[in-house]
Design a protein around this motif. Structure first.
Motif, PDB file in Angstrom:
ATOM      1  N   CYS A1619       0.899  -1.260  -0.193  1.00 60.19           N
ATOM      2  CA  CYS A1619       0.009   0.047   0.007  1.00 60.19           C
ATOM      3  C   CYS A1619       0.964   1.151   0.087  1.00 60.19           C
ATOM      4  O   CYS A1619       0.459   2.286  -0.677  1.00 60.19           O
ATOM      5  CB  CYS A1619      -0.988  -0.071   1.239  1.00 60.19           C
ATOM      6  SG  CYS A1619      -2.148  -1.441   1.204  1.00 60.19           S
ATOM      7  N   LYS A1620       2.026   1.187   0.484  1.00 61.63           N
ATOM      8  CA  LYS A1620       2.769   2.199   0.521  1.00 61.63           C
ATOM      9  C   LYS A1620       3.300   2.625  -0.557  1.00 61.63           C
ATOM     10  O   LYS A1620       3.295   3.851  -1.038  1.00 61.63           O
ATOM     11  CB  LYS A1620       4.191   1.960   1.580  1.00 61.63           C
ATOM     12  CG  LYS A1620       5.174   3.069   1.734  1.00 61.63           C
ATOM     13  CD  LYS A1620       6.255   2.489   2.537  1.00 61.63           C
ATOM     14  CE  LYS A1620       7.463   3.480   2.395  1.00 61.63           C
ATOM     15  NZ  LYS A1620       8.651   3.201   3.069  1.00 61.63           N
ATOM     16  N   HIS A1621       3.759   1.713  -1.587  1.00 67.27           N
ATOM     17  CA  HIS A1621       4.359   1.986  -2.777  1.00 67.27           C
ATOM     18  C   HIS A1621       2.967   2.078  -3.823  1.00 67.27           C
ATOM     19  O   HIS A1621       3.215   3.108  -4.829  1.00 67.27           O
ATOM     20  CB  HIS A1621       4.652   0.830  -3.284  1.00 67.27           C
ATOM     21  CG  HIS A1621       6.253   0.691  -2.687  1.00 67.27           C
ATOM     22  ND1 HIS A1621       7.314   1.742  -2.955  1.00 67.27           N
ATOM     23  CD2 HIS A1621       6.771  -0.353  -1.699  1.00 67.27           C
ATOM     24  CE1 HIS A1621       8.503   0.990  -2.341  1.00 67.27           C
ATOM     25  NE2 HIS A1621       8.007   0.118  -1.372  1.00 67.27           N
ATOM     26  N   LEU A1622       1.963   1.831  -3.631  1.00 58.29           N
ATOM     27  CA  LEU A1622       0.741   2.142  -4.250  1.00 58.29           C
ATOM     28  C   LEU A1622       0.226   3.366  -4.369  1.00 58.29           C
ATOM     29  O   LEU A1622       0.052   4.284  -5.249  1.00 58.29           O
ATOM     30  CB  LEU A1622      -0.407   1.029  -3.989  1.00 58.29           C
ATOM     31  CG  LEU A1622      -0.588  -0.483  -4.805  1.00 58.29           C
ATOM     32  CD1 LEU A1622      -1.582  -1.161  -4.028  1.00 58.29           C
ATOM     33  CD2 LEU A1622      -0.546  -0.229  -6.201  1.00 58.29           C
ATOM     34  N   MET A1623       0.459   3.943  -3.014  1.00 64.88           N
ATOM     35  CA  MET A1623      -0.125   5.358  -2.782  1.00 64.88           C
ATOM     36  C   MET A1623       0.979   6.402  -3.046  1.00 64.88           C
ATOM     37  O   MET A1623       0.701   7.354  -3.501  1.00 64.88           O
ATOM     38  CB  MET A1623      -0.338   5.430  -1.490  1.00 64.88           C
ATOM     39  CG  MET A1623      -1.794   4.759  -0.846  1.00 64.88           C
ATOM     40  SD  MET A1623      -3.039   5.456  -1.867  1.00 64.88           S
ATOM     41  CE  MET A1623      -3.177   4.183  -3.234  1.00 64.88           C
ATOM     42  N   HIS A1624       2.043   5.748  -3.376  1.00 65.89           N
ATOM     43  CA  HIS A1624       3.328   6.651  -3.788  1.00 65.89           C
ATOM     44  C   HIS A1624       3.392   6.851  -5.137  1.00 65.89           C
ATOM     45  O   HIS A1624       3.497   7.983  -5.673  1.00 65.89           O
ATOM     46  CB  HIS A1624       4.648   6.034  -3.212  1.00 65.89           C
ATOM     47  CG  HIS A1624       5.722   6.932  -3.636  1.00 65.89           C
ATOM     48  ND1 HIS A1624       5.982   8.312  -3.383  1.00 65.89           N
ATOM     49  CD2 HIS A1624       6.822   6.591  -4.571  1.00 65.89           C
ATOM     50  CE1 HIS A1624       7.061   8.870  -3.801  1.00 65.89           C
ATOM     51  NE2 HIS A1624       7.730   7.914  -4.663  1.00 65.89           N
ATOM     52  N   LEU A1659      -3.745   1.587   3.290  1.00 65.10           N
ATOM     53  CA  LEU A1659      -4.101   2.708   1.903  1.00 65.10           C
ATOM     54  C   LEU A1659      -4.279   3.949   2.819  1.00 65.10           C
ATOM     55  O   LEU A1659      -3.579   5.009   2.004  1.00 65.10           O
ATOM     56  CB  LEU A1659      -5.256   2.281   1.207  1.00 65.10           C
ATOM     57  CG  LEU A1659      -5.159   1.076   0.330  1.00 65.10           C
ATOM     58  CD1 LEU A1659      -6.314   0.638  -0.602  1.00 65.10           C
ATOM     59  CD2 LEU A1659      -3.989   1.406  -0.917  1.00 65.10           C
ATOM     60  N   ALA A1660      -5.100   4.116   3.389  1.00 68.88           N
ATOM     61  CA  ALA A1660      -5.203   5.307   4.466  1.00 68.88           C
ATOM     62  C   ALA A1660      -4.124   5.744   5.031  1.00 68.88           C
ATOM     63  O   ALA A1660      -3.616   7.191   5.147  1.00 68.88           O
ATOM     64  CB  ALA A1660      -6.327   5.300   5.196  1.00 68.88           C
ATOM     65  N   LEU A1661      -3.312   4.895   5.622  1.00 70.32           N
ATOM     66  CA  LEU A1661      -2.048   5.257   6.146  1.00 70.32           C
ATOM     67  C   LEU A1661      -0.965   5.898   5.262  1.00 70.32           C
ATOM     68  O   LEU A1661      -0.365   6.918   5.773  1.00 70.32           O
ATOM     69  CB  LEU A1661      -1.524   4.061   7.051  1.00 70.32           C
ATOM     70  CG  LEU A1661      -0.333   4.170   7.674  1.00 70.32           C
ATOM     71  CD1 LEU A1661      -0.252   5.076   8.862  1.00 70.32           C
ATOM     72  CD2 LEU A1661       0.484   2.813   8.172  1.00 70.32           C
ATOM     73  N   HIS A1662      -1.032   5.352   3.953  1.00 69.81           N
ATOM     74  CA  HIS A1662       0.083   5.814   3.182  1.00 69.81           C
ATOM     75  C   HIS A1662      -0.544   6.886   2.073  1.00 69.81           C
ATOM     76  O   HIS A1662       0.329   7.509   1.458  1.00 69.81           O
ATOM     77  CB  HIS A1662       0.778   4.884   2.364  1.00 69.81           C
ATOM     78  CG  HIS A1662       1.389   3.929   3.351  1.00 69.81           C
ATOM     79  ND1 HIS A1662       2.540   4.157   4.217  1.00 69.81           N
ATOM     80  CD2 HIS A1662       0.998   2.532   3.974  1.00 69.81           C
ATOM     81  CE1 HIS A1662       2.727   3.042   5.029  1.00 69.81           C
ATOM     82  NE2 HIS A1662       1.978   2.031   4.781  1.00 69.81           N
TER      83      HIS A1662
END
Length: 1706
Positions: A1619-1624, A1659-1662
């Motif tokens: 999720c971190k990379h998806l949101m980035h 998802l919300a976190l990142h």
């Protein structure tokens, strides 16, 4: 519950009476916060909503959910601490049960949930104390104060949580907290319990902040003390006073750092004394134990704040009052701690009252220290420490009176008193060393009685006291040596002599605790206390030699080595031991003897062998000045040898020999007769000391012999030998052996003196005292005399064995054997009587063996004439087999040594003696030799073998005895190396070879093989003579090749092998000649190990063939006659083997017996009924073969008319038809016609109303199938089967398919049940099973054993028989055929192609399944069959049967495995077929579509990219609905296919397909948690394939790293990183991914419902804050709020965790 949104809530609502707390602050006009923009209002409203949802969820019943909700609240509090505190405050006030709230508000909140919220507040405050503003802190203080004092009753968890909030806030906002607390701590009003508790805790957590308030607090509190009536209030006041006193003392101790350095101790003295007065004079008298303990805990620190004069004034009452509590409380640690503080306070002011109270103090404290300490009770242990602390204070104040009290207590016999007193003495020796220094003599003298105590606890305590004494110089005083001796005595304790551990609650110590602590103490004192060196050296040497200190040798040696090394460093060349007239020290001879003797058992006593040798090495100069250089090399080698072994692996014999060699080298280096004689004298002197250790005493005897052998004084040697004979303990077997070894070793140097001394002893009165009948019971008992005789006989044996060979022959007859016989036999009234003592006979056998061996090994032994040989052999006979000589009372021997078991080595030694005697001249007479052999065989052959699985102690003895028997028999055979001599030996063994007992046959055959090998090895032919008894011997041994015992079979082949080579030798061949035919016997041995009779008899047939090739013609008749006798052998296997050998010989050599063979004519069936012998069966089969060769059709028709099931005779006759290939081909052709020419079954209804008709097999095809099995089972049918292989295989496969589920006719069903119940049925008659059996037989006979084995291993044959598994069975059969029978496939395929139009659906299914599986093999492509196969399968694509259509797709997909290079060429055809399968609408269960998905996944990597591009989107859309199918196989196949689609278009992904990829990303991530492992594995694969198409290297790398097959996956960590990379990289996907995950909030699988909120949370976190517009927060919060009510706790936990992360969108 509150309203769901602001729109539905009142516009403004302020809780009445509570300023600054609002329900919805953003719409409340009296809010204390100014509002900014509309966005800020929305953000605050959203955060408030998060807190509201989580706070509402606090009431969840599951503890894990509650913990996660609290964790989420704390997580929100980390980013929004002020909002968190406000929300908690508002929630608690809203649900305040004392407020009158509108009916739409939530109900009251129970105190456990209020407690959790307060704990959240405490966590937030503790983490962000420095960030809080005063206003919020003030509000929190007010709330916590309100919660703490809301109810008067004690609700500890709730009120404690509120108190903790106040304490946490008090670390920074002490003024506000104290203001609030003190507002509730008013004069004249009894405060709330937790108000006082909070003040107490505040004083500890913020000493500098609270102590300045204490004067006012104490002034307010003092009047309350009198008003406090409940015990709980009094307890908390005591606790507060204790904490106040402790914090005051801490404040005063750190006054230089205090904010107010003017604070003085006397500022509190008055108030503390007033409080003390109430506590001591009033509350301490309470009946409530808890209150009394609280009072006494407070009095300890309070005593330090009392004015000196007041303390002195109160001590006469205070000390007795505190001491009195010991009697009232079981847990006294608090009393002892307080008492110690009071004593320290009194000592600090120099109180004189202590002297007055000292006696009572000592008595009470001593009683406490004498309480037994339980290791499992930490409170008791703590109490002991506090009591010892009190003794330390008293020891410093009044050492004389303390010792006057303690030391007399050591004289008591009470264990607890003595142990407790010793503990105190040890403690004050260490803690009050200065005061005790002048008291050392008194303390030492008081230890006399404790040293005599045998109690383990007392011993342990005494050792600990001595250890303390050693460190403080006590042992240097007079009386210190007694302490050292005591330590050594305890080191010498054997572990078994101490009490065993009785359990955790027992007062007994561990078994080795006293010894272990003593050993440790001795070593530590020796190595770490420098002042002890002169005390221990050389005093410790006095304990080396006495036997009672044997157990302490290892620690003694280690300590002495360390001390000696220190002295060597101080004076390198001086003697270490200075005797100076000290007669108590052991002499060098005594030390050398002692250390060498105990080294023979090196691992006893914690390794005393190595320790003793190291001490010897250090003392080399003191033992003898010349030993240094020699021992410097010899002893390290001995130690190195010990290091290479363990107690279990060390050979004692080898070790003793090394030590004796060390002794011999030492004596040679010294070379001083005086020194050697003195050493031997010391060794003899120490002999009685080892009566309890026979092994060491035995070794010491050897040392004495070695030393005497080195002595040059004959008088000394004779004297010592005489003393040894007179003082030996002859009743001990080990001592007799040791004495004999001593004489033997000595005789190697002093033969004449040794024999003379033995002769004198034999002639002495030692035997005469019991020689007469009437003197048996005088002086010595008869048994004692027998033991003396045994020892003397052993001595003569060892003397003979060790004597110089050049001197032995002259003495052996006259001195050694004569005296042996004299000792063995006794004359009573002139009659020679031989002994009945078995031990004496054993010694005689051993000694005769040793002497005979010595004679034979001498240079003239071969020509030496031993005249006493017959007499000696006769003396061995009763030992071997008592029944051989009845006059010697055999029942005595049988009772002592049963003939069917071995208990002693008596028979082995007797046989060894006879073996060595037999090799000497003159030779035994014939009858004497026969009696000897007979006795030897009876003594060992009947011994019963040990049961399997039993740990046998008899086995090694049996093997040794059997080897002795072999040596004896070969020795006797050696004297007559002729066929007649061999025949004599075998005749002795013949009854045992034919014995009904297997173990006797094994042994007899083993002995026979050994004799034959010996005969062959030593065969010497001077002229060509016949081996006239070869046939007789072969006839005896050859049937044993099939014996029931495998070992017998092996030995029988060895016998035949040796006999045939003997024949070759007699024919003139050289000894090293190797015959190829005879050598084949060795290769046949492996087959004899197999228990299968068929293999055994086949091997016997091979043996017979070899015999037939090498047997002389004149020996054939004798061999056959012997074999005919063998037909009646009780062992059925041997009888049948005889028949096999006879038949083989008749076939191979029958032409020479033509006139001897009678003509045999008999009716076939009657002959078969008479016997089941193998030769009869062979004759019957031959007859059938001749008849069928002329009339095969008639024979086949007649046999087919036999009733089903075929009996064994009919089956035998069928198999006879396969003898000749031409005949077998004709028979198989006829059977194929019968099997395929009729309908396989008929349909009939068992009942009129049954839904489906039953299928009943028709008889002609069934009979033909059974017959075909019998013919194909015959080994000779191989060529015929190969000729008709394609037709047979196809016909039988179709026969199997159309008989699945087909029943037998009723009459045959009855027969089948009857034969099954009687156990007569060898094979099932069931139609399908019979067809499968026939197919197996054809495959085996066609050379496809690998196919049959593969099917057997994979369970394929069983699958073929069942309706459910038939299709899979055909598939496995096709796979095996393609692998192992490739060249036969073209003709088989041609036969199967014709089934496309079969009227039987099962035949079409079976043939399609077979052909489809062939495409998975490259063999099809190699044979150029691919095109025809594809055409045939594509033609079946429109078959009306869905199973056929599905199998067609499977076959087309199999091209990817079998011929991947051909897929590209046929890509359009294959893809079209698969797409058609996906769209198949005639299959209600979508199994065709499933097959199409699986097939596409296999083909995609191989087809042309252009062909794939046109169908890519269609396939992706078509398979998407299957992702969430309820069936696991559909989910797995569709997801895996999705991965293959991504793999196929990597680097060239169109936008339309990228849309499908994005849409499938969230389902794939969530299905990683699918409860079915295949689905999760498919998701791993699909995500790895999707990675490159996302054009994000980080994501692709993560998928490749974490999602490899077989690797464990931490789902939370992986999802977080993803999720971190998806949101980035793809921030625009946030809304879409969240909406997809919301869909799975309602999944039917709990794991996926739990994973969905995890995905949402990460998802919300990142996500970036500016992406908030993509998120429908209302929908998301509503969904999560709904999940908080999910029935699964795991789901609720994840929902709460996610809510904690949504603060990102605030």
């Amino acid at each position: 519950m509150p309203p769901a949104s602001n729109q539905s809530s009142p516009s403004a609502f302020c809780l009445p009476g509570i300023p600054g707390s609002f329900w919805f602050e953003d719409s409340c006009p009296c809010s204390h916060r100014a509002r900014g923009s509309h966005a800020t209002a929305m953000s605050e409203s959203y955060v408030k909503r998060l807190f509201t949802i989580l706070l509402d969820a606090v009431t969840d019943k599951d503890p894990q959910v509650q913990e996660q909700v609290c964790g989420a609240l704390c997580a929100l509090g980390e980013s929004q601490p002020e909002e968190a505190l406000r929300a908690c405050e508002e929630h608690l006030r809203l649900h305040d049960k004392v407020l009158a709230l509108p009916p739409w508000f939530s109900p009251q909140l129970a105190h456990p949930y209020r407690t959790m919220i307060l704990r959240v507040m405490e966590t937030v405050v503790s983490s962000h104390l420095g960030e809080l503003d005063k206003g919020l802190a003030r509000a929190s203080i007010l709330l916590a104060s309100s919660e703490m004092t809301k109810v008067k009753e004690l609700v500890c968890d709730w009120q404690q949580a509120a108190s903790n909030v106040l304490v946490a806030l008090g670390k920074r906002f002490i003024s506000s907290v104290m203001e609030e607390i003190l507002s509730k701590f008013q004069p004249g009003v009894l405060p709330h319990h937790f108000v006082v508790q909070t003040l107490a805790n505040l004083s500890v957590s913020n000493v500098f902040g609270v102590v300045p308030f204490l004067t006012s607090i104490l002034s307010t509190m003092l009047p309350m003390l009198s008003a406090a009536k409940p015990d709980s209030m009094r307890v908390v006041f005591c606790c507060a006073l204790q904490r106040f006193s402790e914090s005051t003392l801490e404040y005063l101790a750190d006054l230089d750092q205090a904010p107010d350095p003017t604070v003085r101790k006397d500022a509190f003295a008055t108030d503390i004394f007033s409080a003390y007065d109430i506590l001591f004079h009033h509350w301490l008298q309470s009946r409530e134990a808890k209150l009394r303990l609280a009072v006494v805990e407070a009095l300890g620190p309070m005593s330090h704040l009392l004015p000196s004069e007041k303390l002195e004034e109160q001590l006469p009452k205070l000390l007795p009052g505190v001491l009195g509590l010991y009697k009232k409380h079981a847990e006294t640690v608090h009393v002892s701690r307080s008492l110690g503080q009071i004593l320290e306070a009194a000592a600090s002011v120099g109180s004189r009252t202590l002297d007055v109270q000292l006696d009572s103090l000592l008595a009470a404290l001593h009683a406490q220290i004498c309480v037994p300490v339980e290791s499992s009770s930490p409170l008791v242990m703590s109490n002991q420490k506090e009591v010892l602390r009190c003794f330390t204070v008293l020891a410093c104040c009044s050492p004389d009176r303390l010792l006057a009290f303690l030391l007399p207590k050591l004289d008591t016999s009470n264990e607890r008193t003595r142990v407790g007193t010793l503990q105190v003495v040890r403690h004050i020796i260490n803690s009050a060393a200065a005061q005790m220094e002048v008291k050392q003599p008194f303390i030492l003298s008081s230890m006399k009685l404790p040293l005599l105590d045998t109690n383990s606890k007392v011993k342990r305590a005494v050792v600990q006291v001595i250890s303390a004494m050693a460190h403080h110089g006590y042992l240097e005083q007079p009386g210190g040596e007694a302490m050292i001796e005591y330590i050594v005595q305890q080191c010498a304790l054997p572990p078994e002599a101490e009490p065993q551990k009785l359990g955790a609650n027992s007062e007994a110590l561990a078994a080795d605790s006293v010894r272990a602590i003593s050993v440790s103490t001795l070593y530590l004192v020796s190595t770490t206390v420098d002042r002890m060196g002169d005390v221990l050296w050389p005093y410790l040497f006095e304990f080396l030699v006495p036997v009672r200190f044997t157990g302490a040798l290892t620690p003694l040696c280690r300590s002495l080595v360390h001390l000696a090394q220190k002295r060597q460093e101080a004076g390198a060349h001086a003697l270490l031991i200075q005797y100076n007239g000290n007669v108590t020290l052991p002499s060098p001879y005594a030390m050398a003897t002692r250390l060498l003797a105990v080294s023979s058992s090196p691992y006893l006593g914690d390794g005393r062998g190595a320790a003793s040798l190291r001490l010897l090495s250090v003392l080399h100069r003191d033992i003898h000045p010349m030993l240094g250089q020699r021992w410097a090399t010899a002893i390290p080698l001995l130690l190195e040898h010990l290091d290479g072994y363990t107690e279990e692996t060390l050979s004692r014999k080898e070790w003793e020999e090394k030590l004796l060699m060390f002794l011999r080298d030492t004596l040679a280096v010294v070379s001083d007769n005086t020194w050697i004689c003195q050493l031997s004298l010391e060794m003899c002197k120490q002999l009685p000391s080892y009566n309890g250790t026979p092994l060491e005493k035995n070794f010491l005897y050897k040392c004495i012999g070695t030393t005497l052998g080195a002595a040059s004084s004959k008088e000394v040697v004779r004297k010592h030998l005489q003393e040894l004979l007179e003082t030996a303990r002859y009743q001990e077997e080990s001592e007799r052996e040791g004495l004999a070894c001593c004489f033997g070793i000595c005789a190697s140097s002093h033969l004449d003196d040794t024999l003379a001394q033995l002769e004198d002893f034999v002639k002495s009165d030692v035997f005469r005292k019991s020689a007469g009948i009437f003197n048996i019971f005088k002086d010595r008992s008869e048994n004692e005399v027998e033991k003396v005789k045994s020892a003397l006989i052993l001595c003569y044996g060892h003397v003979a064995a060790r004597a110089p060979r050049e001197l032995l022959l002259a003495r052996v007859e006259s001195d050694i054997f004569r005296n042996m016989s004299q000792c063995f036999s006794t004359k009573v009234l002139g009659i020679k009587v031989e002994t009945k003592d078995l031990g004496l006979r054993l010694c005689l056998a051993q000694s005769v063996c040793m002497a005979s061996q010595a004679v034979r090994s001498s240079s003239h032994g071969s020509s030496f004439q031993l005249l006493r040989k017959p007499e000696l052999v006769a003396q061995m006979m009763p030992v071997l087999w008592p029944r051989a000589i009845p006059r010697l009372l055999p029942q005595e021997f049988i009772k002592a040594e049963p003939s069917d078991s071995l208990r002693t080595p008596m028979r082995k030694k007797a046989m060894l003696a006879c073996t060595y005697l037999a090799s000497l001249e003159p030779a035994l007479e014939g009858q004497a030799q026969a009696d000897l052999i007979h006795s030897c065989l009876h003594s060992i052959m009947a011994v019963l073998p040990e049961p399997e699985g039993v740990d046998s102690h008899q086995e090694p003895l049996y093997l040794d005895t059997m080897q002795a028997l072999k040596d004896l028999l070969t020795s006797l055979l050696q004297r007559n190396m002729t066929p007649q001599g061999l025949q004599v030996m075998v005749e002795h063994l013949s009854p045992w070879i034919k014995s009904p007992r297997g173990h006797e046959r094994v042994r007899a055959l083993g002995l026979s093989a050994c004799l034959l090998q010996h005969f062959l090895k030593h065969l010497h032919i001077s002229a060509l003579v016949p081996f006239h008894n070869l046939g007789l011997l072969l006839g005896l041994f050859s049937p044993r090749c099939a014996d029931l015992w495998p070992a017998t079979r092996q030995e029988a082949v060895s016998c035949v092998y040796s006999l045939l080579y003997l024949q070759l030798g007699y024919e003139g061949f050289s000894r090293d000649y190797q015959d190829d035919v005879v050598e084949q016997l060795l290769t046949l041995k492996d087959g004899l190990g197999h228990p299968d009779p068929a293999i055994l008899f086949h091997t016997c047939h091979s043996v017979a063939q070899i015999i037939g090739k090498r047997l002389p013609p004149d020996q054939l008749i004798s061999l056959l006659l012997t074999l005919f006798e063998g037909l009646g052998d009780p062992d059925q296997n041997c009888s049948r083997a005889a028949a096999v050998i006879v038949n083989c010989l008749l076939k191979e050599r029958g032409h020479v017996l033509l006139e001897k063979v009678p003509e045999i004519v008999s009716v076939l069936c009657s002959k078969l009924q008479e016997t089941h012998g193998e030769h009869v069966l062979q004759a019957a089969q031959h007859s059938v073969y001749v008849l069928a060769a002329r009339h095969h059709a008639a024979v086949v028709s007649s046999l087919l008319g036999s009733p089903l099931p075929f009996d064994s005779h009919t089956c035998t006759l069928w198999r006879a038809l396969a003898v000749e290939p031409g005949l077998a081909t004709q028979v198989l052709g006829l059977l194929l016609e019968k099997m395929s020419g009729d309908v396989p079954f008929k349909e009939s209804r068992a009942f009129l109303l049954s839904s489906a008709p039953d299928r009943v097999a028709t008889l002609p095809p069934l009979a033909a199938t059974c017959a075909l099995y019998e013919v194909a089972s015959a080994p000779a049918s191989g060529p015929a089967v190969l000729e008709l292989y394609p037709q047979l295989f196809a016909a039988l496969l179709l026969r199997v398919s159309c008989t699945v589920g087909v029943q037998l006719p009723r009459n045959l069903q009855a027969k089948e049940r009857k034969s099954a119940s009687s156990g007569l049925a060898s094979r099932s008659l069931e139609p399908c099973s019979s067809a499968v059996d026939a197919l197996q037989a054809v495959l085996l006979r066609g050379g496809n054993d690998d196919v049959v084995q593969r099917m057997e291993l994979e369970g394929g044959w069983q699958l073929l028989r069942t309706s459910a598994g038939h299709e899979e069975g055909v598939t496995r059969l096709a796979s095996a055929m393609a692998k192992f029978a490739g060249p036969r496939l073209p003709l088989m395929m041609k036969a199967l192609f014709a089934t496309q139009s079969s009227v039987y659906e099962m035949q079409r299914v079976s043939s399609t399944a077979f052909l489809a599986e062939l495409l998975s093999s490259n063999t099809v492509n190699d044979l150029m069959l691919l095109e025809s196969l594809l055409d045939n399968l594509l033609a079946r694509q429109k078959d009306t049967c869905a199973r056929v259509r599905r199998l067609v797709l499977r076959g087309l997909a199999n091209v990817a495995s079998g011929s991947p290079d051909k897929v590209r060429a046929h890509g359009p055809q294959l893809l079209t077929a698969m797409i058609g399968g996906l769209d198949d609408g005639d299959d209600p269960h979508s199994l065709v579509a499933l097959e199409a998905m699986v097939g596409l996944a296999r083909l995609l990597d191989l087809v042309e990219a252009w062909d794939l591009r046109s169908v890519l989107l269609h396939v992706a859309i078509r398979i998407r609905p299957f992702f969430d199918s309820e069936k696991v196989e559909f989910r797995s196949a569709s997801i895996r296919l999705f991965g293959h689609l991504n793999k196929a278009c990597q680097g060239d992904c169109e936008d339309v397909f990228l849309e499908q990829l994005v849409g499938g990303l969230a389902p794939l991530l969530l299905h990683l948690q699918d409860p079915q492992p295949p689905v999760a594995a498919a998701c791993r694969f699909a995500l790895r394939m999707c990675g490159p198409n996302l054009e994000c290297e980080e994501l692709a790398a993560i998928f490749q790293k974490h999602l490899q097959e077989g690797r464990g996956l931490h789902f939370g960590e992986f999802l977080n990183t993803t999720c971190k990379h998806l949101m980035h990289h793809f921030p625009d996907l946030l809304g879409r991914l969240l909406s997809t995950s919301l869909f799975y909030f309602k999944s039917s699988w709990e794991d996926i419902r739990a994973a969905a909120p995890m995905l949402t949370g990460f998802l919300a976190l990142h996500a970036e804050a500016e992406r908030r517009p993509q998120v429908d927060l209302e929908q998301l919060l509503a969904a999560l709020q709904l999940l908080l009510k999910d029935p699964a706790p795991a789901v609720r936990v994840k929902a709460a965790e996610t809510l904690g992360r949504l603060v990102k969108f605030a």
